[in-house]
Design a protein around this motif. Structure first.
Motif, PDB file in Angstrom:
ATOM      1  N   ASP A  59       0.865  -1.176   0.000  1.00 17.51           N
ATOM      2  CA  ASP A  59       0.000   0.000   0.000  1.00 17.51           C
ATOM      3  C   ASP A  59       0.904   1.230   0.000  1.00 17.51           C
ATOM      4  OD1 ASP A  59      -1.740   2.140   0.630  1.00 17.51           O
ATOM      5  OD2 ASP A  59      -3.136   0.771   1.598  1.00 17.51           O
ATOM      6  N   GLY A  60       0.822   2.022  -1.052  1.00 11.47           N
ATOM      7  CA  GLY A  60       1.683   3.197  -1.156  1.00 11.47           C
ATOM      8  C   GLY A  60       1.459   4.211  -0.060  1.00 11.47           C
ATOM      9  N   ASP A  61       0.279   4.184   0.584  1.00 18.19           N
ATOM     10  CA  ASP A  61      -0.017   5.130   1.655  1.00 18.19           C
ATOM     11  C   ASP A  61       0.574   4.701   2.994  1.00 18.19           C
ATOM     12  OD1 ASP A  61      -1.441   6.818  -0.034  1.00 18.19           O
ATOM     13  OD2 ASP A  61      -3.321   5.741   0.282  1.00 18.19           O
ATOM     14  N   LEU A  62       1.068   3.472   3.080  1.00 20.57           N
ATOM     15  CA  LEU A  62       1.702   3.017   4.315  1.00 20.57           C
ATOM     16  C   LEU A  62       3.135   3.529   4.344  1.00 20.57           C
ATOM     17  CD1 LEU A  62       0.511  -0.697   4.694  1.00 20.57           C
ATOM     18  CD2 LEU A  62       0.022   1.189   6.256  1.00 20.57           C
ATOM     19  N   LYS A  63       3.394   4.513   5.167  1.00 20.59           N
ATOM     20  CA  LYS A  63       4.723   5.124   5.217  1.00 20.59           C
ATOM     21  C   LYS A  63       5.567   4.580   6.359  1.00 20.59           C
ATOM     22  CE  LYS A  63       3.485   7.844   1.858  1.00 20.59           C
ATOM     23  NZ  LYS A  63       3.965   7.589   0.491  1.00 20.59           N
ATOM     24  N   LYS A  64       4.945   4.319   7.495  1.00 19.74           N
ATOM     25  CA  LYS A  64       5.706   3.876   8.661  1.00 19.74           C
ATOM     26  C   LYS A  64       4.801   3.071   9.580  1.00 19.74           C
ATOM     27  CE  LYS A  64       8.792   6.642  10.327  1.00 19.74           C
ATOM     28  NZ  LYS A  64       9.500   7.759  11.040  1.00 19.74           N
ATOM     29  N   ILE A  65       5.318   1.945  10.073  1.00 16.26           N
ATOM     30  CA  ILE A  65       4.592   1.099  11.015  1.00 16.26           C
ATOM     31  C   ILE A  65       5.480   0.872  12.236  1.00 16.26           C
ATOM     32  CG2 ILE A  65       3.556  -1.169  11.408  1.00 16.26           C
ATOM     33  CD1 ILE A  65       3.004  -1.366   8.438  1.00 16.26           C
ATOM     34  N   PHE A  66       4.921   1.108  13.416  1.00 22.16           N
ATOM     35  CA  PHE A  66       5.606   0.831  14.672  1.00 22.16           C
ATOM     36  C   PHE A  66       4.983  -0.401  15.310  1.00 22.16           C
ATOM     37  CE2 PHE A  66       5.719   5.360  13.893  1.00 22.16           C
ATOM     38  CZ  PHE A  66       7.030   5.722  14.177  1.00 22.16           C
ATOM     39  N   VAL A  67       5.803  -1.309  15.800  1.00 22.85           N
ATOM     40  CA  VAL A  67       5.314  -2.520  16.458  1.00 22.85           C
ATOM     41  C   VAL A  67       5.930  -2.594  17.852  1.00 22.85           C
ATOM     42  CG1 VAL A  67       5.104  -5.026  16.353  1.00 22.85           C
ATOM     43  CG2 VAL A  67       5.129  -3.695  14.226  1.00 22.85           C
ATOM     44  N   GLU A  68       5.093  -2.696  18.874  1.00 17.81           N
ATOM     45  CA  GLU A  68       5.608  -2.775  20.240  1.00 17.81           C
ATOM     46  C   GLU A  68       4.878  -3.860  21.019  1.00 17.81           C
ATOM     47  OE1 GLU A  68       3.050   0.755  22.440  1.00 17.81           O
ATOM     48  OE2 GLU A  68       4.853   1.314  21.317  1.00 17.81           O
ATOM     49  N   LEU A  69       5.632  -4.535  21.885  1.00 19.22           N
ATOM     50  CA  LEU A  69       5.064  -5.579  22.725  1.00 19.22           C
ATOM     51  C   LEU A  69       4.057  -4.964  23.684  1.00 19.22           C
ATOM     52  CD1 LEU A  69       5.364  -8.647  23.334  1.00 19.22           C
ATOM     53  CD2 LEU A  69       7.039  -8.008  25.075  1.00 19.22           C
ATOM     54  N   TYR A  70       2.919  -5.630  23.840  1.00 22.26           N
ATOM     55  CA  TYR A  70       1.860  -5.116  24.704  1.00 22.26           C
ATOM     56  C   TYR A  70       1.534  -6.170  25.761  1.00 22.26           C
ATOM     57  CZ  TYR A  70      -2.510  -2.877  26.117  1.00 22.26           C
ATOM     58  OH  TYR A  70      -3.505  -2.263  26.839  1.00 22.26           O
TER      59      TYR A  70
END
Length: 202
Positions: A137-148
């Protein structure tokens, strides 16, 4: 947008585990609901990546709703919605295959550990460090993943709701997914000058 982010993370995690186990062919992670009408929906000997909750990110909500487009016109549209996704990674290894050490509890914990190691080593995904992101998806610029982390009570409630016995799992918060349909509500010329007219009483 949501499906693209989760398909991307599934592919990235699969690529990492293939390297760890030395098997470039077999996919070990599937994008799947946790359960269905028949029981556990995640295939045996697999890790399941499942979306279990969506929330709006309000702390950094952008209230700007007027923008100047490429031809200099002012467009009015609703601000972006920023979403946080809660993603559960579950190891479905329940000793269904007799005399097969690849289908046991310990193997499931090993595969789950690979998932934790992957997101520990890489928790921010951009189109620069992960070029395939733009392909989803060209609109996906940055994804952060953190343990919850969640409590024993929350854990018990979740597995009670889905109607299944607990399987080893780990929960991640994936933030922030921006949603913008770009539906123009109003368009016009920008205000460039303001004229003031003053009148004096005689």
């Amino acid at each position: 947008m949501i499906h693209s982010a989760l398909e991307f993370l599934t592919q990235e995690l699969n690529s990492f585990i293939k390297l760890k186990v030395g098997d470039p062919i077999t996919n070990r992670v599937v994008l799947s609901s946790v359960t269905n009408e028949q029981g556990i929906a995640i295939p045996d000997q697999s890790l399941g990546l499942s979306l279990i909750n969506i929330e709006e990110e309000r702390t950094s909500k952008d209230q700007q709703n007027r923008f100047i487009n490429a031809v200099g016109k002012v467009e009015k549209r609703n601000p972006d919605i920023q979403l946080n996704l809660y993603v559960l990674i579950t190891a479905n290894f329940q000793n269904r295959l007799p005399n097969n050490s690849s289908d046991d509890y310990v193997e499931g914990l090993k595969q789950l550990s690979y998932a934790v190691a992957f997101f520990q080593s890489k928790s921010v995904f951009t189109q620069e460090n992960s070029p395939s992101l733009a392909g989803f998806d060209g609109d996906l610029k940055k994804i952060f993943v953190e343990l919850y982390s969640y409590s024993f009570e929350q854990l018990y409630n979740f597995w009670s709701v889905v109607g299944a016995k607990y399987l080893p799992s780990v929960l991640y918060k994936v933030r922030t997914i921006r949603v913008q349909e770009n539906a123009i509500q109003q368009s016009g010329d920008p205000i460039e000058k303001i004229y003031l007219e003053s009148r004096h009483k005689p």
